[in-house]
Design an enzyme around this catalytic site. Structure first.
Site, PDB file in Angstrom:
ATOM      1  N   SER A  46       0.880  -1.215  -0.282  1.00 59.22           N
ATOM      2  CA  SER A  46      -0.002  -0.354   0.280  1.00 59.22           C
ATOM      3  C   SER A  46       1.159   1.432  -0.421  1.00 59.22           C
ATOM      4  O   SER A  46       0.047   2.037  -0.609  1.00 59.22           O
ATOM      5  CB  SER A  46      -0.967  -0.327   0.978  1.00 59.22           C
ATOM      6  OG  SER A  46      -0.097  -0.247   2.415  1.00 59.22           O
ATOM      7  N   ASP A  84       6.419  -7.115   2.658  1.00 60.36           N
ATOM      8  CA  ASP A  84       5.540  -7.039   1.832  1.00 60.36           C
ATOM      9  C   ASP A  84       5.528  -7.620   0.245  1.00 60.36           C
ATOM     10  O   ASP A  84       6.413  -6.297  -0.546  1.00 60.36           O
ATOM     11  CB  ASP A  84       3.794  -6.178   0.931  1.00 60.36           C
ATOM     12  CG  ASP A  84       1.996  -7.110   1.268  1.00 60.36           C
ATOM     13  OD1 ASP A  84       2.939  -7.727   0.581  1.00 60.36           O
ATOM     14  OD2 ASP A  84       1.520  -5.574   1.041  1.00 60.36           O
ATOM     15  N   GLU A 183      -8.525 -10.499   3.950  1.00 64.25           N
ATOM     16  CA  GLU A 183      -8.711  -8.883   3.794  1.00 64.25           C
ATOM     17  C   GLU A 183     -10.078  -8.680   2.393  1.00 64.25           C
ATOM     18  O   GLU A 183     -10.831  -9.561   1.961  1.00 64.25           O
ATOM     19  CB  GLU A 183      -7.810  -8.483   2.561  1.00 64.25           C
ATOM     20  CG  GLU A 183      -8.430  -7.163   2.408  1.00 64.25           C
ATOM     21  CD  GLU A 183      -7.663  -6.149   1.710  1.00 64.25           C
ATOM     22  OE1 GLU A 183      -5.778  -6.507   1.831  1.00 64.25           O
ATOM     23  OE2 GLU A 183      -8.294  -4.937   1.043  1.00 64.25           O
TER      24      GLU A 183
HETATM   25  O1  KIV Z   1      -0.328  -3.369   1.546  1.00 66.40           O
HETATM   26  C1  KIV Z   1      -0.923  -3.003   2.417  1.00 66.40           C
HETATM   27  O2  KIV Z   1      -0.569  -2.346   3.699  1.00 66.40           O
HETATM   28  C2  KIV Z   1      -1.760  -4.642   3.709  1.00 66.40           C
HETATM   29  C3  KIV Z   1      -2.579  -4.470   4.301  1.00 66.40           C
HETATM   30  C4  KIV Z   1      -3.445  -3.586   4.154  1.00 66.40           C
HETATM   31  C5  KIV Z   1      -2.719  -5.812   4.433  1.00 66.40           C
HETATM   32  O3  KIV Z   1      -1.329  -5.627   2.528  1.00 66.40           O
END
Ligand code: KIV
Length: 279
Positions: A46, A84, A183
């Protein structure tokens, strides 16, 4: 507080203690999480939307993610840090997934990586686990595939798709996942998945029955100016406060009211040059 481990997160699930997780993107945001005692700092992709201004998470690169993970790591001593993996850094082959995930751990200083996807993500999770890395899965709405899903929609509302999400979560756990993000799924499905899995679940738009909750930090702080999804609770309106402070700074500079004598150095005194966290 001491460094959070997978074992501690697992024990929290077992004793019904909720896990807290928030996104962090840089040294400043990670330091805030650390001061507040958040269990997990997620360097979410994100990042692309909230910190880099992309339209979606798809353009985020591995290089950008690792750069930001390093900054988060420097401010984080207790929270469990998860990086991520961005779009196309783990989908092409398990070998490439291992190589790229290894960079999050070795260069980014992350404790674990997160990858999005259902059954199709199982080979990558198995390969990362075999290579000794801790992986968090992410099922339900997976933003990297939002176009294929027809937009940012709630997933698992009918019994077939709910069963697919449950089956995928179980298969990902079997493949080695140590945590699972759920999610944008109905809360009863999140309760079923949380009950079925031995590993902790973190919900975002998945109701109260998950083992913990994760939110995007700027949403919770009210830093943005646009609408936020239904599942977000704004705990502050820092965006408005920041704009107000900046407007007052501009007005005072233009009006000659700032800086005052108190903010100025004098040749006759031995003022300290820096007194705050600015240096
Ligand atoms: O990218 C992100 O911030 C996420 C979370 C919202 C779980 O994947």
């Amino acid at each position: 507080m001491s460094k959070i481990t997978i074992t501690q997160l697992q024990q929290m699930k077992q004793r019904g203690e909720k896990i807290t997780a928030l996104t962090a993107y840089d040294f400043v945001t990670a330091a805030l999480l650390e001061r507040a005692g958040v269990d997990i700092a997620l360097v979410g992709d994100s990042l692309g939307m909230v910190a880099l201004g992309y339209e979606s998470t798809v353009p985020v690169t591995l290089r950008e993610m690792i750069h930001h993970c390093k900054a988060v790591r420097r401010a984080t001593h207790n929270a469990f840090v998860i990086g991520d993996m961005p779009f196309l850094s783990y989908q092409v082959s398990p070998e490439e997934a291992v190589r790229n995930a290894g960079r999050f751990i070795k260069e980014g200083g992350c404790d674990a990586v997160k990858i999005e996807g259902g059954l199709e993500a199982v080979p990558a999770v198995a390969a990362l686990t075999r290579a000794g890395m801790a992986v968090m899965g992410h099922v339900g709405l997976t933003p990297q595939s939002a176009v294929r899903m027809g937009g940012y929609r709630v997933q698992g509302r009918d019994e077939d798709s709910a069963q697919r999400i449950l089956d995928a979560a179980l298969a990902l756990e079997q493949a080695g996942c140590v945590l699972m993000v759920l999610e944008a799924v109905p809360e009863d499905l999140a309760a079923r998945v949380t009950e079925a899995l031995e590993i902790p679940t973190l919900g975002i738009g998945a109701g109260v029955h998950c083992d913990g909750q994760v939110l995007v930090l700027p949403d919770l702080l009210g830093l943005g100016s646009g609408p936020v999804p239904k599942f977000v609770k704004k705990y502050a309106n820092l965006g408005d406060q920041a704009v107000d402070a900046i407007e007052r700074f501009c007005a005072e500079v233009k009006g000659g009211e700032f800086p005052t004598d108190a903010h100025s150095y004098h040749s006759t005194r031995s003022d300290r040059t820096r007194t705050s966290s600015s240096g």
